[in-house]
Design a protein around this motif. Structure first.
Motif, PDB file in Angstrom:
ATOM      1  N   SER A 142      82.159  -3.231  36.364  1.00  0.00           N
ATOM      2  CA  SER A 142      82.134  -4.658  36.047  1.00  0.00           C
ATOM      3  C   SER A 142      82.545  -5.446  37.286  1.00  0.00           C
ATOM      4  O   SER A 142      83.121  -4.895  38.235  1.00  0.00           O
ATOM      5  N   LEU A 143      82.269  -6.737  37.272  1.00  0.00           N
ATOM      6  CA  LEU A 143      82.616  -7.557  38.436  1.00  0.00           C
ATOM      7  C   LEU A 143      84.127  -7.589  38.642  1.00  0.00           C
ATOM      8  O   LEU A 143      84.603  -7.555  39.784  1.00  0.00           O
ATOM      9  N   GLN A 144      84.889  -7.628  37.556  1.00  0.00           N
ATOM     10  CA  GLN A 144      86.345  -7.629  37.676  1.00  0.00           C
ATOM     11  C   GLN A 144      86.823  -6.330  38.326  1.00  0.00           C
ATOM     12  O   GLN A 144      87.698  -6.342  39.199  1.00  0.00           O
ATOM     13  N   GLU A 145      86.222  -5.216  37.928  1.00  0.00           N
ATOM     14  CA  GLU A 145      86.590  -3.925  38.521  1.00  0.00           C
ATOM     15  C   GLU A 145      86.217  -3.877  39.999  1.00  0.00           C
ATOM     16  O   GLU A 145      86.976  -3.372  40.828  1.00  0.00           O
ATOM     17  N   LYS A 146      85.041  -4.415  40.329  1.00  0.00           N
ATOM     18  CA  LYS A 146      84.638  -4.463  41.736  1.00  0.00           C
ATOM     19  C   LYS A 146      85.615  -5.304  42.547  1.00  0.00           C
ATOM     20  O   LYS A 146      85.996  -4.935  43.661  1.00  0.00           O
ATOM     21  N   CYS A 147      86.019  -6.421  41.983  1.00  0.00           N
ATOM     22  CA  CYS A 147      86.943  -7.316  42.679  1.00  0.00           C
ATOM     23  C   CYS A 147      88.258  -6.598  42.985  1.00  0.00           C
ATOM     24  O   CYS A 147      88.807  -6.723  44.084  1.00  0.00           O
ATOM     25  N   GLU A 148      88.751  -5.837  42.032  1.00  0.00           N
ATOM     26  CA  GLU A 148      90.002  -5.102  42.231  1.00  0.00           C
ATOM     27  C   GLU A 148      89.837  -4.011  43.291  1.00  0.00           C
ATOM     28  O   GLU A 148      90.729  -3.797  44.127  1.00  0.00           O
ATOM     29  N   ILE A 149      88.691  -3.327  43.270  1.00  0.00           N
ATOM     30  CA  ILE A 149      88.419  -2.289  44.273  1.00  0.00           C
ATOM     31  C   ILE A 149      88.304  -2.920  45.659  1.00  0.00           C
ATOM     32  O   ILE A 149      88.834  -2.400  46.650  1.00  0.00           O
ATOM     33  N   PHE A 150      87.619  -4.060  45.736  1.00  0.00           N
ATOM     34  CA  PHE A 150      87.474  -4.761  47.015  1.00  0.00           C
ATOM     35  C   PHE A 150      88.840  -5.165  47.565  1.00  0.00           C
ATOM     36  O   PHE A 150      89.106  -5.041  48.762  1.00  0.00           O
ATOM     37  N   SER A 152      78.050  -8.149  51.398  1.00  0.00           N
ATOM     38  CA  SER A 152      78.826  -8.429  50.189  1.00  0.00           C
ATOM     39  C   SER A 152      77.913  -8.594  48.981  1.00  0.00           C
ATOM     40  O   SER A 152      78.147  -8.010  47.915  1.00  0.00           O
ATOM     41  N   GLY A 153      76.848  -9.385  49.144  1.00  0.00           N
ATOM     42  CA  GLY A 153      75.915  -9.584  48.035  1.00  0.00           C
ATOM     43  C   GLY A 153      75.247  -8.293  47.603  1.00  0.00           C
ATOM     44  O   GLY A 153      75.022  -8.060  46.408  1.00  0.00           O
ATOM     45  N   ALA A 154      74.942  -7.420  48.578  1.00  0.00           N
ATOM     46  CA  ALA A 154      74.290  -6.145  48.264  1.00  0.00           C
ATOM     47  C   ALA A 154      75.238  -5.188  47.550  1.00  0.00           C
ATOM     48  O   ALA A 154      74.793  -4.327  46.781  1.00  0.00           O
ATOM     49  N   MET A 155      76.539  -5.304  47.792  1.00  0.00           N
ATOM     50  CA  MET A 155      77.509  -4.480  47.060  1.00  0.00           C
ATOM     51  C   MET A 155      77.671  -4.973  45.626  1.00  0.00           C
ATOM     52  O   MET A 155      77.726  -4.186  44.683  1.00  0.00           O
ATOM     53  N   ILE A 156      77.748  -6.288  45.471  1.00  0.00           N
ATOM     54  CA  ILE A 156      77.988  -6.860  44.147  1.00  0.00           C
ATOM     55  C   ILE A 156      76.754  -6.718  43.255  1.00  0.00           C
ATOM     56  O   ILE A 156      76.864  -6.452  42.055  1.00  0.00           O
ATOM     57  N   ILE A 157      75.565  -6.892  43.851  1.00  0.00           N
ATOM     58  CA  ILE A 157      74.311  -6.735  43.103  1.00  0.00           C
ATOM     59  C   ILE A 157      73.524  -5.614  43.774  1.00  0.00           C
ATOM     60  O   ILE A 157      72.707  -5.855  44.663  1.00  0.00           O
ATOM     61  N   PRO A 158      73.757  -4.365  43.393  1.00  0.00           N
ATOM     62  CA  PRO A 158      73.122  -3.225  44.066  1.00  0.00           C
ATOM     63  C   PRO A 158      71.598  -3.280  43.995  1.00  0.00           C
ATOM     64  O   PRO A 158      71.017  -3.618  42.958  1.00  0.00           O
ATOM     65  N   GLU A 159      70.974  -2.940  45.085  1.00  0.00           N
ATOM     66  CA  GLU A 159      69.521  -3.030  45.218  1.00  0.00           C
ATOM     67  C   GLU A 159      68.780  -2.246  44.137  1.00  0.00           C
ATOM     68  O   GLU A 159      67.900  -2.784  43.451  1.00  0.00           O
ATOM     69  N   ARG A 160      69.116  -0.982  43.980  1.00  0.00           N
ATOM     70  CA  ARG A 160      68.379  -0.122  43.044  1.00  0.00           C
ATOM     71  C   ARG A 160      68.494  -0.633  41.612  1.00  0.00           C
ATOM     72  O   ARG A 160      67.504  -0.684  40.870  1.00  0.00           O
ATOM     73  N   VAL A 161      69.684  -1.037  41.217  1.00  0.00           N
ATOM     74  CA  VAL A 161      69.908  -1.534  39.857  1.00  0.00           C
ATOM     75  C   VAL A 161      69.164  -2.851  39.646  1.00  0.00           C
ATOM     76  O   VAL A 161      68.520  -3.067  38.608  1.00  0.00           O
ATOM     77  N   LEU A 162      69.227  -3.738  40.644  1.00  0.00           N
ATOM     78  CA  LEU A 162      68.583  -5.044  40.521  1.00  0.00           C
ATOM     79  C   LEU A 162      67.069  -4.901  40.385  1.00  0.00           C
ATOM     80  O   LEU A 162      66.450  -5.575  39.549  1.00  0.00           O
ATOM     81  N   VAL A 163      66.467  -4.047  41.191  1.00  0.00           N
ATOM     82  CA  VAL A 163      65.012  -3.872  41.139  1.00  0.00           C
ATOM     83  C   VAL A 163      64.580  -3.412  39.745  1.00  0.00           C
ATOM     84  O   VAL A 163      63.593  -3.906  39.185  1.00  0.00           O
TER      85      VAL A 163
END
Length: 502
Positions: free
Chosen positions: A175-183, A274-285
């Protein structure tokens, strides 16, 4: 005048040496005989590749019968003064000519072939820049946009670095919250203190999202009013600076003043990462393929994607401008972001990337009035009047037919309030030029529920009458002047024909 150093010093001295030698009527071979230096070495000096040592400089001064101080000074004389104007300009010092296959030597060669004309050109450009209040940063950001366009706004090495970080830290489906904590942990592990308290002590800076202080240890001051999506992006960009080993970085979240291209470029790379980490390419496509397969336009589908990723509308739409050309073959696209406030007079185009064939005013010191039929402009107009104001994003689509250019664009726009600026709003638009390829890729592109609207660039350039366009806010003086000139040109052709001009 700023001191000339490094490669510029070699170029200036080489040109001056060549000028003095030619004024004396000497060949390279004759100077070589007088100094004991080889012809090839002298040629390298004159071409700006080498700078002689002091003892060789003395030998050259004696051979050419010129005072040593005159030879090594930066006084160029009337003939080469335009060269100094060129090299001393901030544009030449900071503009990334190498990205376009041009080196400083090419400019120097131009200046020396016809110095008087080059001087006139430099002065003309200087006058143009002053007249239209253009700044160095206008040229630097224009260079960045050109760099993005050449690469289709897609950079595989940055995508790969982001994917590698995602795998290493298990954030692909977090989740974005989890990503934020990891970052945050990753930034702190790099000996950077994250401070969410002290920026409030500087009220004039509270419209900034962050400030970086290169202290011991380094400190990243965050605006405490940031939303999770904004905080994650700032932290992700900080990781980008560290992981990509980018040295030139701004102190603030948004560039307050751009004076160096490498700083502008490094900021772009870190932001892309940063944008590519938050919105991963493979998942977005994969998600986009599912969305594009819908035959009916429904803003709920896009709202669902925004909710799933938890990101700001501008981050999501801009991310689309990076993956659509590469993965879907949709290269004729643009991204625009407008801001407007209740007490504002103009709609401000604050970000633009136009990779389409559509010609539009870029927004640099544009005092014309953008067409009020543009979807983003209408959204902002309604928001400041209270009709469309909401804490939730307003998502709409429109097929805009540019009547002057005979192009139809699928525009998807998202409006949101600016959280750090009361009574202010931002509207982001992703535009896709409609073609057969688009209809095969985005199945809802020609859905009848999407309104079709005739638009133009600005009111001043539009031929539509006020009766035909109730949204007109300024007279069409640019269009009228263009028509007047066409009429005069046609009349002149008739006159010349009537009097038998061959």
């Amino acid at each position: 005048m700023k001191p000339v150093t490094g490669d510029h010093l070699k170029l200036v001295f080489g040109l001056k040496l060549k000028q003095v030698r030619q004024d004396r009527g000497l060949s390279l071979k004759q100077v070589a005989g007088k100094t004991g230096l080889s012809v090839s070495y002298l040629s390298e000096i004159e071409s700006g590749k080498k700078y002689p040592k002091p003892e060789k400089l003395i030998g050259l001064a004696n051979a050419l019968q010129v005072p040593f101080d005159d030879l090594v000074s930066m006084k160029m004389g009337k003939t080469l003064n335009p060269l100094m104007e060129l090299l001393d300009s901030s544009l030449v010092r900071e503009f990334p000519f190498h990205m376009f296959g041009i080196n400083i030597r090419s400019l120097v060669d131009l200046a020396t072939v016809s110095p008087e004309k080059t001087g006139a050109l430099v002065r003309t450009l200087t006058e143009f820049i002053r007249t239209y209040d253009l700044k160095l940063e206008d040229f630097l950001f224009a260079a960045l946009r050109s760099y993005q366009k050449v690469n289709g706004n897609y950079f595989e090495e940055l995508e790969q670095e982001a994917a590698d970080f995602g795998k290493e830290h298990g954030i692909v489906r977090a989740s974005l919250q989890e990503k934020c904590e990891i970052f945050q942990k990753a930034v702190e592990s790099a000996n950077t203190v994250i401070d969410s308290e002290n920026l409030t002590n500087y009220p004039d800076l509270m419209d900034l999202r962050s400030v970086y202080v290169n202290s011991k240890p380094a400190r990243l001051l965050l605006n405490p009013e940031l939303r999770v999506s904004q905080k994650a992006f700032i932290l992700g960009r900080e990781i980008g600076y560290q992981r990509l080993e980018l040295k030139q970085r701004p102190k603030t979240s948004s560039l307050m003043k751009a004076t160096r291209f490498d700083r502008v470029l490094d900021n772009y790379k870190a932001s892309y990462f940063s944008g590519a980490m938050i919105i991963p390419e493979r998942v977005l496509v994969a998600d986009l393929k599912t969305w594009f397969n819908h035959k009916k336009w429904n803003q709920k589908h896009l709202r669902g994607l925004l909710s799933c990723y938890g990101v700001t509308p501008e981050m999501f739409l801009y991310r689309l401008s990076q993956v659509l050309p590469r993965h879907f073959g949709l290269k004729d696209i643009y991204y625009l972001r407008f801001n407007h406030s209740k007490d504002g007079k103009y709609y401000r185009l604050i970000k633009e990337l136009n990779m389409s064939q559509l010609a539009m005013p870029s927004g640099i010191n544009l005092y014309e009035h953008y067409c009020r039929r543009w979807l983003s402009i209408r959204q902002l107009e309604e928001a400041v009047s209270g009709k469309g104001a909401s804490d939730e994003p307003v998502i709409e689509a429109q097929r805009s037919h540019f009547i002057d250019q005979d192009l139809t664009i699928l525009n998807i726009s998202i409006l949101r309030p600016l959280y750090l600026k009361p009574d202010s709003f931002s509207s982001m638009t992703l535009g896709i030029v409609l073609t057969e390829k688009v209809s095969q890729t985005i199945h809802f592109a020609f859905d009848s529920s999407i309104p079709d609207v005739d638009v133009n660039e600005t009111c001043e350039r539009c031929f539509m009458s006020k009766d035909a366009c109730g949204q007109r806010v300024a007279p069409p003086f640019v269009f009228n002047e263009s028509e007047r000139l066409k009429t005069r040109e046609n009349s002149l052709k008739c006159l010349l024909r009537d009097f038998g001009e061959v």
